[in-house]
Write an enzyme that holds these catalytic residues in place. Sequence first.
Site, mmCIF file in Angstrom:
data_model
loop_
_atom_site.group_PDB
_atom_site.id
_atom_site.type_symbol
_atom_site.label_atom_id
_atom_site.label_comp_id
_atom_site.label_asym_id
_atom_site.label_seq_id
_atom_site.Cartn_x
_atom_site.Cartn_y
_atom_site.Cartn_z
ATOM 1 N N TYR A 64 0.755 -1.063 0.212
ATOM 2 C CA TYR A 64 0.084 -0.259 -0.058
ATOM 3 C C TYR A 64 0.926 1.220 0.085
ATOM 4 O O TYR A 64 1.886 1.202 0.490
ATOM 5 C CB TYR A 64 -0.853 -0.029 1.295
ATOM 6 C CG TYR A 64 -2.109 -1.054 1.100
ATOM 7 C CD1 TYR A 64 -2.439 -1.663 0.054
ATOM 8 C CD2 TYR A 64 -2.713 -1.263 2.269
ATOM 9 C CE1 TYR A 64 -3.312 -2.434 0.147
ATOM 10 C CE2 TYR A 64 -3.829 -2.127 2.370
ATOM 11 C CZ TYR A 64 -4.047 -2.849 1.258
ATOM 12 O OH TYR A 64 -5.226 -3.760 1.389
ATOM 13 N N SER A 87 -13.474 -3.925 0.727
ATOM 14 C CA SER A 87 -14.882 -3.515 -0.293
ATOM 15 C C SER A 87 -16.098 -3.798 -0.078
ATOM 16 O O SER A 87 -17.095 -4.150 -0.857
ATOM 17 C CB SER A 87 -14.470 -3.851 -1.734
ATOM 18 O OG SER A 87 -13.170 -3.344 -2.244
ATOM 19 N N LEU A 138 -18.388 -1.639 0.544
ATOM 20 C CA LEU A 138 -19.284 -0.734 -0.075
ATOM 21 C C LEU A 138 -19.225 -0.790 -1.782
ATOM 22 O O LEU A 138 -19.581 0.047 -2.588
ATOM 23 C CB LEU A 138 -18.955 0.719 0.262
ATOM 24 C CG LEU A 138 -18.976 0.974 1.542
ATOM 25 C CD1 LEU A 138 -18.883 2.461 1.729
ATOM 26 C CD2 LEU A 138 -20.433 0.649 2.186
ATOM 27 N N GLY A 139 -18.567 -1.974 -2.242
ATOM 28 C CA GLY A 139 -18.407 -2.371 -3.696
ATOM 29 C C GLY A 139 -17.582 -1.212 -4.303
ATOM 30 O O GLY A 139 -17.988 -0.651 -5.369
ATOM 31 N N THR A 143 -22.522 3.614 -2.469
ATOM 32 C CA THR A 143 -22.819 4.823 -1.982
ATOM 33 C C THR A 143 -23.734 5.572 -2.862
ATOM 34 O O THR A 143 -24.453 6.461 -2.483
ATOM 35 C CB THR A 143 -21.362 5.760 -1.840
ATOM 36 O OG1 THR A 143 -21.009 5.952 -3.263
ATOM 37 C CG2 THR A 143 -20.453 5.212 -1.080
ATOM 38 N N GLY A 144 -23.822 5.323 -4.021
ATOM 39 C CA GLY A 144 -24.590 5.843 -4.891
ATOM 40 C C GLY A 144 -24.027 6.824 -5.681
ATOM 41 O O GLY A 144 -24.564 7.418 -6.581
#
Length: 346
Positions: free
Chosen positions: A53, A235, A237-238, A243-244
């Site tokens: 990272y 992940s 929240l994909g 979140t949209g």
Amino acid sequence: MKKNPLGRTGMSVTELCLGTMTYGNQTPPEDAFAQIERALDAGINFMDTAEMYPVNPVRAETVGRTEEILGDWFEKSGRRGEWILASKHTGPSKLVRDEAPISSETIPVAVESSLKRLKTDYIDLYQFHWPNRGSYAFRQNWTFAPWKQDREATRQHMADALGALQREVERGTIRAFGLSNDSAWGTAEWLRMAAEVGGPRVASVQNEYSLLYRMADTDLGELMVNEDVGLLPYSPLGAGLLTGKYQDGALPEGSRMAINGDLGGRKSERVFPAVAAYIELAREFDLDPVHMALAWSARRPFVASSIFGATTLGQLEHLLGAAEVTLPDELLERIDATHKQHPLPY
């Protein structure tokens, strides 16, 4: 905050884990420090990083920078002991050790390098980032061919690696061992080999898992429940889809999609209708879609802790609200029904 056992290690981790993969790239050190302190104040005791990272993108010149930032905070604050710290040994990669596979030779070198960057004497959970033999992860589930593996070479690697890991346990440099981006067979074989030849027992598997990607629900979930191995979803929240913020063609400046284009293969024609269905469902139950998605991932029966990441402190503050959310049974049933309507959209 609710805590769960981390496998059979005797350690308990909060149901939410602070992910750090943007520290040193999208998130500068001073903002990373603020996030660490805010997460700690919220009761979180578990933090995840990796030697490679930051990401998005991964660059040879920044490999290790995230661990360095965490080390600077530990040194400055003197609060290393308040965290259960997880890091990862990179699998074969052109950007780390010239694609050298994980081995009994690379393990002590990688551990020592991480310890120096992290400015600590020990890592609580040491994970293999992905297996030498390959993986279903990173959208490779469409093409991964396990029948091309050399089973006996894999088993010999496992025995050798477990020996090297056990030496690190005896030195006090690591407390527990985990996998990442691995499968049900891989996890079962690591467990069997540890019982047969010795070495630390697998405590956890860090795999992608979210409302949009429920691969762990089948064979891996059964193994984890029965063998006391905890899933650490990443992940949840994909990659931000849930979140949209990417709906209707939106592309926020500085967002992950703006940086890497297709979100590592997650962007598809089928994913946006799936996201819309989950957002509508959350609103029907008067919930924030972000809180619903993160709370769902953290409360699954085989999950130890769900790893969330935030680029900014404001995003972190929003995400922390998931810890206070209760998901009623009716909503959980509706989530499953929505999943059947939109299975594996990427």
